[in-house]
Design a protein around this motif. Structure first.
Motif, PDB file in Angstrom:
ATOM      1  N   LEU A  26       0.848  -1.198   0.000  1.00  0.00           N
ATOM      2  CA  LEU A  26       0.000   0.000   0.000  1.00  0.00           C
ATOM      3  C   LEU A  26       0.876   1.237   0.000  1.00  0.00           C
ATOM      4  O   LEU A  26       1.841   1.329   0.768  1.00  0.00           O
ATOM      5  N   ILE A  27       0.549   2.190  -0.869  1.00  0.00           N
ATOM      6  CA  ILE A  27       1.280   3.452  -0.868  1.00  0.00           C
ATOM      7  C   ILE A  27       0.909   4.244   0.381  1.00  0.00           C
ATOM      8  O   ILE A  27      -0.265   4.364   0.730  1.00  0.00           O
ATOM      9  N   GLN A  28       1.917   4.754   1.066  1.00  0.00           N
ATOM     10  CA  GLN A  28       1.664   5.558   2.253  1.00  0.00           C
ATOM     11  C   GLN A  28       0.762   6.745   1.882  1.00  0.00           C
ATOM     12  O   GLN A  28       0.992   7.422   0.870  1.00  0.00           O
ATOM     13  N   PRO A  29      -0.273   7.002   2.680  1.00  0.00           N
ATOM     14  CA  PRO A  29      -1.210   8.098   2.364  1.00  0.00           C
ATOM     15  C   PRO A  29      -0.524   9.437   2.113  1.00  0.00           C
ATOM     16  O   PRO A  29      -0.924  10.193   1.222  1.00  0.00           O
ATOM     17  N   VAL A 160       4.018   0.524   2.275  1.00  0.00           N
ATOM     18  CA  VAL A 160       3.859  -0.347   3.439  1.00  0.00           C
ATOM     19  C   VAL A 160       3.493  -1.733   2.931  1.00  0.00           C
ATOM     20  O   VAL A 160       2.480  -1.909   2.250  1.00  0.00           O
ATOM     21  N   GLU A 161       4.319  -2.705   3.227  1.00  0.00           N
ATOM     22  CA  GLU A 161       4.027  -4.077   2.847  1.00  0.00           C
ATOM     23  C   GLU A 161       3.430  -4.800   4.060  1.00  0.00           C
ATOM     24  O   GLU A 161       4.066  -4.905   5.109  1.00  0.00           O
ATOM     25  N   LYS A 170       2.320  -8.662  10.013  1.00  0.00           N
ATOM     26  CA  LYS A 170       3.685  -8.129   9.974  1.00  0.00           C
ATOM     27  C   LYS A 170       3.741  -7.034   8.912  1.00  0.00           C
ATOM     28  O   LYS A 170       3.209  -7.195   7.818  1.00  0.00           O
ATOM     29  N   THR A 171       4.360  -5.916   9.243  1.00  0.00           N
ATOM     30  CA  THR A 171       4.451  -4.809   8.282  1.00  0.00           C
ATOM     31  C   THR A 171       5.915  -4.430   8.053  1.00  0.00           C
ATOM     32  O   THR A 171       6.772  -4.609   8.924  1.00  0.00           O
TER      33      THR A 171
END
Length: 319
Positions: A26-29, A160-161, A170-171
């Motif tokens: 996910l792309i960081q906001p 963010v994975e 887990k991130t």
């Protein structure tokens, strides 16, 4: 009978566990507000709309307008001349996924991505409107099919994975590159000091030379499209001066009367007259090209021809 039931529940449990094991990027906001990312998205939307303008297809959102495969299918057809045996409009989700699989399989082949580790998109991600995967795919398509398109350079996003498994969540946060820095061969050439850029180009690796020649060829053909002319070979088709004169007229916005040059030159003298006129027009317009004589172009000197075309490309690209 009991063993069959046991196997069925075992398989269902395996499927449940597999669906529970998920990894997403996910792309960081905060990165979504980055002006560079916004510019990249805008450029890609403009590129799609320009490419598909003859088909009256208009894209407004990369996230919302590409997931069903229709736009990607039409891009593949126009850019690569590929006609796939699939329905044009897929309404149901299964039909969209089926179409996407077919389109992406052909795109991956055309992009030369045999190694799956190089591929940063898949059917599931595109259909789920994953922006990161969609951006990676479109950038790869531009680089392959229309490398002359000026994409914003050095666009990066924090990603963010997230990995969800039976043991928890887990991130991991890392930076992902969407476009490289401005170190392409054309930019590198433009930054060279004290040396003609084409002389420098011809000392680069063969694939970089071919990349720039492809960029210039696409630039020439786009400039000549309104005249219904196409160039296939940069090395030979400018030798008689006709296409060179027409190209200069198109780019510099002036008309060259037909009586000023030989539209169908039949001998060396007429070719030389055409090319001499072309170089004089360039000089009059303030475009100086070093170490190029009319005879060089007529004799199909590749270095001389590239110097002229690269000078025009540098002046008019992006206009």
């Amino acid at each position: 009978m009991e063993s069959d039931i046991f196997e069925k529940h075992k398989n269902e449990d395996t499927l449940d566990r597999q669906s529970f094991l998920e990894r997403r990027k996910l792309i960081q906001p905060k990165c979504l507000e980055d002006p560079k990312l916004a510019k990249l998205k805008e450029t890609l939307v403009d590129w799609i709309n320009s490419t598909l303008n003859p088909e009256h297809i208009v894209v407004q959102s990369l996230e919302e307008d590409l997931y069903d495969g229709l736009v990607l299918h039409h891009l593949l057809t126009r850019l690569a001349g590929v006609h796939l045996p699939c329905e044009d409009i897929a309404l149901s989700s299964p039909a969209q996924i089926c179409k996407l699989e077919m389109v992406l399989e052909e795109l991956d082949r055309r992009l030369g991505l045999q190694d799956s580790s190089q591929i940063k998109w898949n059917t599931k991600l595109i259909h789920k409107k994953d922006l990161l995967a969609t951006l990676h795919l479109l950038v790869a398509m531009v680089r392959c099919f229309q490398p002359e398109v000026d994409l914003p350079s050095n666009v990066k996003v924090e990603v963010v994975e997230v990995e969800v498994s039976s043991s928890g969540i887990k991130t991991d946060v890392h930076t992902e590159v969407l476009t490289e820095g401005s170190d392409t061969c054309s930019d590198a050439l433009g930054n060279a000091e004290g040396e003609d850029p084409i002389d420098q180009l011809l000392r680069l690796e063969a694939h970089k030379v071919n990349t720039l020649k492809k960029v210039i060829l696409n630039f020439v053909n786009q400039s000549m499209s309104s005249l219904g002319l196409q160039v296939a070979d940069l090395d030979t088709q400018f030798a008689d001066g006709v296409i060179l004169l027409l190209l200069i007229g198109q780019l510099e916005h002036f008309f060259i009367p037909l009586y000023e040059f030989n539209l169908t030159p039949v001998n060396h003298a007429e070719m030389l007259q055409n090319v001499t006129l072309a170089l004089n027009l360039l000089t009059d317009s303030g475009l100086q090209v070093s170490s190029v004589e009319p005879q060089d172009i007529v004799s199909q000197d590749v270095t001389a021809t590239l110097k002229i075309l690269y000078a025009l490309f540098r002046r008019h690209r992006g206009k």
